[in-house]
Write an enzyme that holds these catalytic residues in place. Structure first.
Site, mmCIF file in Angstrom:
data_model
loop_
_atom_site.group_PDB
_atom_site.id
_atom_site.type_symbol
_atom_site.label_atom_id
_atom_site.label_comp_id
_atom_site.label_asym_id
_atom_site.label_seq_id
_atom_site.Cartn_x
_atom_site.Cartn_y
_atom_site.Cartn_z
ATOM 1 N N LYS A 89 0.847 -1.311 0.062
ATOM 2 C CA LYS A 89 -0.276 0.081 0.015
ATOM 3 C C LYS A 89 0.588 1.158 -0.067
ATOM 4 C CE LYS A 89 -0.220 0.443 5.046
ATOM 5 N NZ LYS A 89 -0.911 1.033 6.281
ATOM 6 N N SER A 104 -9.921 2.511 -2.414
ATOM 7 C CA SER A 104 -9.307 3.748 -1.934
ATOM 8 C C SER A 104 -9.680 5.075 -2.624
ATOM 9 C CB SER A 104 -7.918 3.632 -2.104
ATOM 10 O OG SER A 104 -7.152 4.883 -1.942
ATOM 11 N N TYR A 118 0.210 1.712 -7.437
ATOM 12 C CA TYR A 118 -0.682 1.450 -6.381
ATOM 13 C C TYR A 118 -2.010 1.901 -6.507
ATOM 14 C CZ TYR A 118 -3.322 1.626 -2.005
ATOM 15 O OH TYR A 118 -4.385 1.635 -1.105
ATOM 16 N N LYS A 124 -5.549 -0.467 -7.633
ATOM 17 C CA LYS A 124 -6.937 -0.607 -7.053
ATOM 18 C C LYS A 124 -7.925 -0.421 -7.990
ATOM 19 C CE LYS A 124 -5.809 -1.017 -2.765
ATOM 20 N NZ LYS A 124 -6.068 -2.228 -2.018
ATOM 21 N N ARG A 176 -7.555 16.811 3.793
ATOM 22 C CA ARG A 176 -7.848 15.428 3.455
ATOM 23 C C ARG A 176 -9.109 15.107 4.303
ATOM 24 N NH1 ARG A 176 -5.088 16.096 -0.034
ATOM 25 N NH2 ARG A 176 -3.343 14.967 -0.811
#
Ligand code: NAD
Ligand code: UFG
Length: 341
Positions: A84, A124, A149, A153, A231
């Site tokens: 990850k 994600s 990465y 996904k 975020r």
């Protein structure tokens, strides 16, 4: 109900095992300990008073997965096992695609053979790339990823979609996590990356603990109120509870393939997170402003209506719970350097 949890000794997996056990599920974990420690199994038992069935092994290994399905009557799978680290994935694309794709393909093959067709996947917010709008809802475009990465996904989501198209008796929930931080309130399990952390919260905790001199804030010239990145931080225990809700959803009705955001809907800047950590934990987090990190986006937070409507799930813990629990875990397991000085 028997739930196979791949990567169940990792950060999000371990918290999910706790929630599953507390909701009366039998839990089988397969983990190769590539990014976790066997002690986590005992911590899960200490918290819940219950044992998981643990198989040490690689989800990419078909024989190992076959062995699990031959030993336990698995009703559904929650698939966390993956590499990850965004930055590492740029340097090791083969390892990332191999692990993150082969694990899913192997699981699907063996599940299909054993007629187990309920799958919860750890996706994600990274699948949205640099979003055109915030809050990001599930209809937003997916695929403009900036690293292997993230691309892995997106590919996983596509594979599961195609599996469903080939056999509509599957049910797949794609859970798109925003930024998980925090730890179990016991302080026993949490995020403990090896080496220098990439993600902000373990980095902040190491700075507060004087293991690192200062936080490097990546850019203060974004189009945000204080110029630093924003975020959607979500407490890992809330996130874990979302997985139990996803299982409920699949048990209650036919799902098909459904992508659902798991976030709080609130955005916090890097400096707001640092300030909350300092204030709630009464500890200093020195920082310097560095240039922007390549691949970062300015703002990312979730539209949460679908999770509420479909899963009957909302995040309950706030930023204060997140920073306090992160620090409690750090103090409990890592040893507090500043107290010794
Ligand atoms: P983690 O590294 O703590 O946990 C992953 C676990 O899987 C580890 O215990 C590791 O040993 C195990 N594992 C890896 N490859 C394996 C394999 N081939 N066979 C068996 N075990 C294997 O990571 P995490 O933060 O708990 O993330 C869990 C999932 O959630 C991952 O799929 C990750 O991509 C996804 N996710 C994480 C975040 C985040 O910020 N933590 C955000 C979005 C999505
Ligand atoms: N940041 C710093 N300094 C650091 C680390 C991070 O200023 O040392 C900043 C980043 O620039 C960003 C914010 O803190 O603005 C959060 O960064 P993280 O690295 O913690 O998280 P990201 O948003 O980059 O990505 C994380 C996971 C991905 C996942 C994504 C989902 O690493 O796997 O959340 O939103 F896909």
């Amino acid at each position: 109900m028997n739930i196979l949890v791949t990567g169940g000794l990792g950060y999000i997996g371990s918290h999910t095992c706790v929630e599953l056990l507390e909701h009366g599920y039998n839990v089988i974990v397969i983990d190769n300990l590539s990014n976790s420690k066997i002690e986590v199994k005992d911590y899960i038992k200490t918290i819940t008073g219950k044992d998981i069935n643990f198989v040490e092994g690689d989800v990419c290994n078909k024989q190992t997965v076959e062995h699990v399905f031959a030993t336990y009557p698995v009703d559904a799978v929650i698939h966390f096992a993956a590499y990850k680290a965004v930055g590492e994935s740029v340097h090791k694309p083969i390892a990332y695609y191999q692990n993150n794709l082969m694990s899913t393909l192997t699981l699907c093959e063996v599940m299909s053979k054993h007629n187990c067709k309920k799958f919860v996947f750890s996706s994600s917010a990274t699948v949205y790339g640099d979003p055109k709008q915030v809050p990001i809802d599930e209809t937003c475009e997916v695929g403009a990823t900036t690293n292997p990465y993230g691309t892995s996904k997106v590919m996983n989501e596509q594979i599961l979609q195609d599996v469903y198209i080939s056999d509509p008796t599957w049910d797949v929930v794609l859970l798109r996590y925003f930024n998980p931080i925090g730890a179990h309130h016991s302080g026993l399990i949490g995020e403990s990356p090896v080496g220098i952390p990439n993600n902000i919260m373990p980095y902040i905790a190491m700075v507060a603990n004087k293991e690192l001199p200062e936080l490097h804030v990546f850019g203060n010239d974004y189009d945000t109120p204080d110029g630093t990145g924003v975020r959607d931080y979500i407490h890992v225990v809330d996130l874990a509870k979302g997985h139990v809700k996803a299982l409920d959803y699949m048990t209650r009705q036919k799902v098909g393939v459904d992508a659902i955001n798991l976030g709080t809907g609130n955005g916090y800047s890097v400096l707001e997170l640092v300030q909350a950590f300092e204030k709630d934990n009464h500890i200093a987090v020195p920082y310097v402003i560095d240039p922007r990190r390549e691949g970062d986006i300015a703002v990312c937070y979730a539209a949460t209506d679908k999770a509420k409507d479909v899963l009957n799930w909302v995040a309950k813990k706030d930023i204060h719970d997140m920073v306090k629990d992160s620090w409690k875990f750090k103090m409990g397991l890592q040893g507090v350097v500043h107290e010794e000085n």
